[in-house]
Write a protein that holds these residues in place. Structure first.
Motif, mmCIF file in Angstrom:
data_model
loop_
_atom_site.group_PDB
_atom_site.id
_atom_site.type_symbol
_atom_site.label_atom_id
_atom_site.label_comp_id
_atom_site.label_asym_id
_atom_site.label_seq_id
_atom_site.Cartn_x
_atom_site.Cartn_y
_atom_site.Cartn_z
ATOM 1 N N ALA A 125 11.246 -11.338 -0.516
ATOM 2 C CA ALA A 125 10.351 -11.861 -1.577
ATOM 3 C C ALA A 125 9.642 -10.573 -2.399
ATOM 4 O O ALA A 125 9.427 -9.845 -1.691
ATOM 5 C CB ALA A 125 9.262 -12.730 -1.073
ATOM 6 N N SER A 140 6.506 -5.477 -2.850
ATOM 7 C CA SER A 140 5.459 -4.564 -3.686
ATOM 8 C C SER A 140 4.252 -4.459 -2.942
ATOM 9 O O SER A 140 3.493 -3.545 -2.845
ATOM 10 C CB SER A 140 5.190 -5.420 -5.102
ATOM 11 O OG SER A 140 4.665 -6.612 -4.657
ATOM 12 N N ALA A 141 3.679 -5.635 -2.133
ATOM 13 C CA ALA A 141 2.589 -5.320 -1.346
ATOM 14 C C ALA A 141 2.763 -4.637 -0.215
ATOM 15 O O ALA A 141 1.707 -3.979 0.232
ATOM 16 C CB ALA A 141 2.182 -6.932 -0.802
ATOM 17 N N THR A 194 -2.996 -9.109 0.190
ATOM 18 C CA THR A 194 -1.924 -9.863 -0.566
ATOM 19 C C THR A 194 -1.093 -10.772 0.340
ATOM 20 O O THR A 194 -0.906 -11.860 0.111
ATOM 21 C CB THR A 194 -1.207 -9.070 -1.544
ATOM 22 O OG1 THR A 194 -2.070 -8.457 -2.562
ATOM 23 C CG2 THR A 194 -0.089 -9.726 -2.184
ATOM 24 N N LEU A 195 -0.758 -10.052 1.463
ATOM 25 C CA LEU A 195 0.245 -10.690 2.307
ATOM 26 C C LEU A 195 -0.348 -11.982 3.156
ATOM 27 O O LEU A 195 0.212 -12.784 3.490
ATOM 28 C CB LEU A 195 1.013 -9.690 3.376
ATOM 29 C CG LEU A 195 1.688 -8.792 2.503
ATOM 30 C CD1 LEU A 195 2.275 -7.530 3.016
ATOM 31 C CD2 LEU A 195 2.767 -9.211 1.577
ATOM 32 N N TYR A 243 -0.487 -15.179 1.431
ATOM 33 C CA TYR A 243 0.915 -15.609 1.122
ATOM 34 C C TYR A 243 1.617 -16.067 2.552
ATOM 35 O O TYR A 243 2.455 -17.318 2.594
ATOM 36 C CB TYR A 243 1.737 -14.231 0.668
ATOM 37 C CG TYR A 243 3.175 -14.524 0.638
ATOM 38 C CD1 TYR A 243 3.723 -15.277 -0.609
ATOM 39 C CD2 TYR A 243 4.129 -14.105 1.346
ATOM 40 C CE1 TYR A 243 5.027 -15.441 -0.748
ATOM 41 C CE2 TYR A 243 5.324 -14.298 1.356
ATOM 42 C CZ TYR A 243 5.817 -14.880 0.185
ATOM 43 O OH TYR A 243 7.127 -15.218 0.214
ATOM 44 N N THR A 247 7.024 -10.077 -3.737
ATOM 45 C CA THR A 247 5.532 -10.025 -3.226
ATOM 46 C C THR A 247 5.313 -9.266 -2.257
ATOM 47 O O THR A 247 4.483 -8.543 -2.156
ATOM 48 C CB THR A 247 4.975 -11.489 -3.030
ATOM 49 O OG1 THR A 247 5.205 -12.063 -4.122
ATOM 50 C CG2 THR A 247 3.578 -11.251 -2.983
ATOM 51 N N VAL A 248 6.329 -9.502 -1.285
ATOM 52 C CA VAL A 248 6.246 -8.687 0.059
ATOM 53 C C VAL A 248 6.614 -7.392 -0.201
ATOM 54 O O VAL A 248 6.012 -6.608 0.440
ATOM 55 C CB VAL A 248 7.032 -9.319 1.089
ATOM 56 C CG1 VAL A 248 7.117 -8.512 2.443
ATOM 57 C CG2 VAL A 248 6.593 -11.016 1.432
#
Length: 524
Positions: A56, A61-62, A71-72, A75, A58-59
């Motif tokens: 993902a 970049s975070a 962030t994580l 999520y 998101t993962v």
């Protein structure tokens, strides 16, 4: 005293034991298969979710941001709720947690093996962590330059896997229980029927009964047969095989294939009970008793009991011959007394010459027949038979003539004397009876002579003869009224067949029976 279980009870227990073993084995195999399937499903599930989370954006970049947990964590919680797994832990390459179902454990070191994931490999294991034993997959998260920037661990605790396994097993237990109940019920029904059929007898008792049955069945001299309603032999003991002249065991064969006389075969399948009915085979005289077996009003077959009457019939014939000789002697003694009185009376009235002439004439007639028979017939039993029958014929008013060509000087034909008595005696008896019933002067002519081809016996009478289509050698055929007749000629036919001879029936004013018997082998 030890209680012996019946065959039905032993069979029921055996069936139940087999059912239990099969059900237990089935449950065990099903459990192992279900356990394998549940574990493989759990491994596939956590591997797929872990791979998807690691890929993902998101993962990725975070993981390189200053505060990854901000962030994580939300999520991971959202994905965990959506997928139904027990935990999703995202951590640094060094194993420091960024996320955890228990927020208090964020920032602590991950409990488990991460070495392979640190080197860029996906790894699945069963491990006991902070939430207990679980099946987990650790997947590396790759950043720029294919560098491992984080690790993702997704797991399902073993308790949840066991719960799913139990949910799968409950239907299996239900089916197994149903199979056991149905099997037990079926076994009980079979056992109940077997108990009724075996009458609750134990196996060793059944074995003893069978052995006793076989011993008794094959040791009795009488023949015992069971003939089914389909005409097949269901049982045949040794006595029956010997009496019927059967070489092989006829059980299972059709009655028609045994080559028995038609009347005898018909008696075997008769629906009516018969008691000591006389029948003839080629070699024996049999007394046949039959009993029809019925069940539910329907005929199931026939029980046949055979008794050998051959020797008794032979003795009866010999006794009849001896009785005939005795009667002949009695009649001769009576005639001799009359002649003696006549001679004495002639002497008393003063006529001795007439007395001598009368006595000499009567003596010459009797001595002529005796000398001719004794001189011509070397077989003493046959000679005695002819003399006895001559005396009987004289008493009954029948002229019995022994032809001049009667010569039996060869007694090595291999034919039993009692069989000769049976053949010739019955033919003469039938000839005398026919001659008495016929019109005119009753007469019987007898010829007996030997030759190169064997023995010839011929008996002709002055009676009414026999019908052209008559089966005179069939048991029961007779021209005389009443029961008990029709056996003599049947015995003649039987004896002739036994020696491989022939018997012809001719018609020349009366009946003419001609018997030809070939010379027999020395070992016969």
């Amino acid at each position: 005293m030890r209680t012996r279980w019946s065959l039905a009870r032993q069979l029921l227990v055996l069936q139940l034991a087999v059912l239990c073993v099969l059900a237990g084995a089935g449950i065990t195999f099903a459990y192992l298969d279900a356990s394998r399937a549940v574990n493989e499903n759990a491994r596939d599930q956590v591997r797929a979710i872990a791979t998807a989370v690691a890929d993902a954006p998101t993962v990725v970049s975070a993981a390189t941001a200053p505060n990854p947990s901000a962030t994580l964590q939300p999520y991971a919680v959202r994905v965990q709720a959506d997928t139904g797994v027990d935990f999703i832990t995202i951590m640094s390459p060094a194993g420091i947690r960024y996320t955890h179902p228990n927020p208090a454990l964020i920032g602590q070191h991950y409990i488990g093996n991460i070495a392979q994931a640190q080197h860029g490999q996906t790894y699945t294991e069963t491990y006991t962590g902070s939430l207990g034993p679980s099946v987990r997959t650790i997947v590396p998260v790759f950043g720029p330059g294919h560098r491992v920037v984080a690790l993702v661990a997704v797991g399902i605790i073993v308790a949840a896997i066991s719960a799913e396994l139990r949910e799968r097993l409950w239907p299996l237990f239900g089916v197994s229980g149903g199979v056991l109940v149905v099997g037990a019920l079926g076994g009980w029904l079979i056992s109940a029927r077997l108990r009724r059929q075996t009458r609750g007898i134990a196996p060793d008792e059944l074995s003893n009964l069978f052995e006793y049955h076989e011993a008794v069945l094959h040791s009795v001299r009488e023949g015992v047969l069971l003939v089914g309603r389909d005409g097949r032999i269901g049982l045949c003991n040794d006595g029956a095989r010997a009496l019927l002249g059967l070489d092989a065991d006829p059980v299972g064969r059709e009655l028609a294939s045994l080559g028995l006389p038609a009347e005898l075969a018909q008696a075997f399948t008769s629906a009516e009970n018969r008691a000591e009915e006389l029948h003839l085979t080629d070699a024996r005289v049999l007394l046949v008793s039959t009993t029809a077996v019925r069940s539910g009003g329907r005929a199931q077959g026939t029980v046949v009991v055979l008794r050998d009457h051959t020797e008794l019939q032979t003795l009866t014939g010999e006794l009849t011959t001896a009785r005939g000789l005795a009667e002949a002697l009695r009649s001769q003694a009576h005639e001799a007394a009359n002649r003696l009185h006549t001679v004495v009376s002639l002497v008393e009235i003063g006529k001795p010459e007439q007395a001598v002439e009368f006595a000499t004439a009567e003596l010459a007639l009797a001595q002529e027949l005796t000398d001719r028979v004794v001189g011509a017939v070397a077989e003493p039993v046959l000679a005695a038979l002819l003399l006895g029958k001559a005396a009987e014929a004289s008493e009954r008013g029948v002229e019995l003539t022994v032809t001049p060509d009667t010569v039996i000087d060869d007694v090595s034909l291999g034919i039993e004397a009692r069989d000769l008595v049976t053949i010739l005696g019955n033919l003469i008896d039938n000839g005398l009876d026919a001659a008495v019933r016929g019109g005119g002067k009753p007469a019987v002519v007898v010829t007996a002579r030997t030759g190169d081809d064997g023995l010839l016996l011929r008996v002709a009478d002055s009676g009414p003869g026999v019908p052209e289509d008559a089966d005179v050698f069939r048991r029961g055929w007779s021209t005389k009224a009443g029961d008990g007749h029709g056996l003599g000629l049947a015995l003649v036919g039987q004896a002739v067949r036994r020696y491989g001879g022939t018997v012809d029936v001719g018609r020349d004013g009366g009946a003419v029976f001609t018997v030809r018997l070939p010379r027999q082998e020395a070992d016969r």
